[in-house]
Scaffold this motif. Structure first.
Motif, short mmCIF file in Angstrom:
data_model
loop_
_atom_site.label_atom_id
_atom_site.label_comp_id
_atom_site.label_asym_id
_atom_site.label_seq_id
_atom_site.Cartn_x
_atom_site.Cartn_y
_atom_site.Cartn_z
N ARG A 1 0.80 -1.20 -0.19
CA ARG A 1 -0.09 0.00 0.09
C ARG A 1 0.99 1.42 0.16
O ARG A 1 1.39 1.78 1.02
N PHE A 2 0.98 1.64 -1.19
CA PHE A 2 2.00 2.80 -1.40
C PHE A 2 1.43 4.19 -0.50
O PHE A 2 2.38 4.90 -0.25
N SER A 3 0.12 4.34 -0.68
CA SER A 3 -0.48 5.56 -0.11
C SER A 3 -1.76 5.18 0.13
O SER A 3 -2.32 4.07 -0.19
N ARG A 4 -2.52 6.11 0.85
CA ARG A 4 -4.05 5.98 0.95
C ARG A 4 -4.76 5.58 -0.15
O ARG A 4 -5.77 4.83 0.08
N HIS A 5 -4.41 5.96 -1.24
CA HIS A 5 -5.00 5.81 -2.60
C HIS A 5 -4.45 4.95 -3.59
O HIS A 5 -5.02 4.59 -4.70
N PHE A 6 -3.24 4.57 -3.24
CA PHE A 6 -2.86 3.42 -4.18
C PHE A 6 -2.07 2.23 -3.78
O PHE A 6 -1.16 2.37 -2.56
N ALA A 7 -2.11 1.12 -4.19
CA ALA A 7 -1.49 -0.16 -4.08
C ALA A 7 -1.22 -0.97 -5.07
O ALA A 7 -1.94 -0.78 -6.25
N ALA A 8 -0.27 -1.89 -5.27
CA ALA A 8 -0.01 -2.59 -6.33
C ALA A 8 0.87 -3.99 -5.70
O ALA A 8 1.15 -3.85 -4.37
N GLY A 9 0.78 -4.89 -6.50
CA GLY A 9 1.39 -6.29 -6.19
C GLY A 9 1.59 -7.04 -7.23
O GLY A 9 1.33 -6.97 -8.58
#
Length: 194
Positions: free
Chosen positions: A61-69
């Protein structure tokens, strides 16, 4: 009486001072392992229709609004057609193994949009038993790309969230394992503090 009042005041001071230290910690600069999350989709079904789905994913979870994996896809499915007397007429089996990456954009904490490109190796077999010898046809194994776009909900539960998603394979390359309709998936993510 004075002792009880002193004890209550001491208790109140301890509780209030503990609350002052329980506020959000300073943001961690760089990699924060608390923002890692693990989960995916898992399913089992046995009988005339057998399904085994083990598709784990890990993300950040890079920020409150973005995640990647990224994740691994592993699925096996078989279907038996039976006569009225219970004997097997035919059996179809299908397998898939592959890799995926995904990106999520959170509109609000519980609602997100997701894009998930995949490359899956797909194979299958069909056997018809009512002829002698039984007729068998194998499909040529091949790697097929998919691009899943969808919307999902993250419902907080315990140390993570239940994930419910509606997705669609926009590439529709003819033999997509996902079909030509919107499909739903369910899973659970552990971790991933904002």
């Amino acid at each position: 009486m004075k002792m009880k009042l002193a004890a209550r005041l001491l208790f109140l001071v301890v509780v209030l001072s503990g609350g002052a230290y329980a506020q959000d910690p300073e943001p961690v600069k760089g990699f924060d392992r608390n923002k890692l999350f693990f989960g995916g989709n898992f399913g089992l079904s046995f009988g005339n229709n057998t399904l085994v789905n083990i598709s784990p994913q890990a993300g950040y979870r890079f920020s409150r609004h973005f995640a990647a994996g990224a994740g691994i896809n592993a699925l096996y499915s078989s279907f038996r057609t039976r006569y009225v007397d219970g004997s097997v007429y035919s059996k179809q089996s299908y397998g898939m193994a592959g890799l995926n990456v995904f990106g999520r954009a959170y509109i609000i904490d519980q609602l997100f949009l997701q894009a998930q490109p995949e490359a899956n190796y797909i194979w299958g077999k069909y056997i018809q038993y009512d002829v002698s010898p039984p007729y068998e046809m194998k499909s040529k194994g091949e790697v097929l790309p998919s691009l899943l776009l969808g919307v999902g909900a993250a419902i907080p539960a315990g140390t993570g969230s239940f994930i419910i998603m509606a997705q669609y394979d926009v590439l529709q390359n003819g033999r997509t394992p996902y079909g030509d309709k919107i499909f739903f998936s369910f899973g659970y993510n552990i971790g991933g503090r904002r």
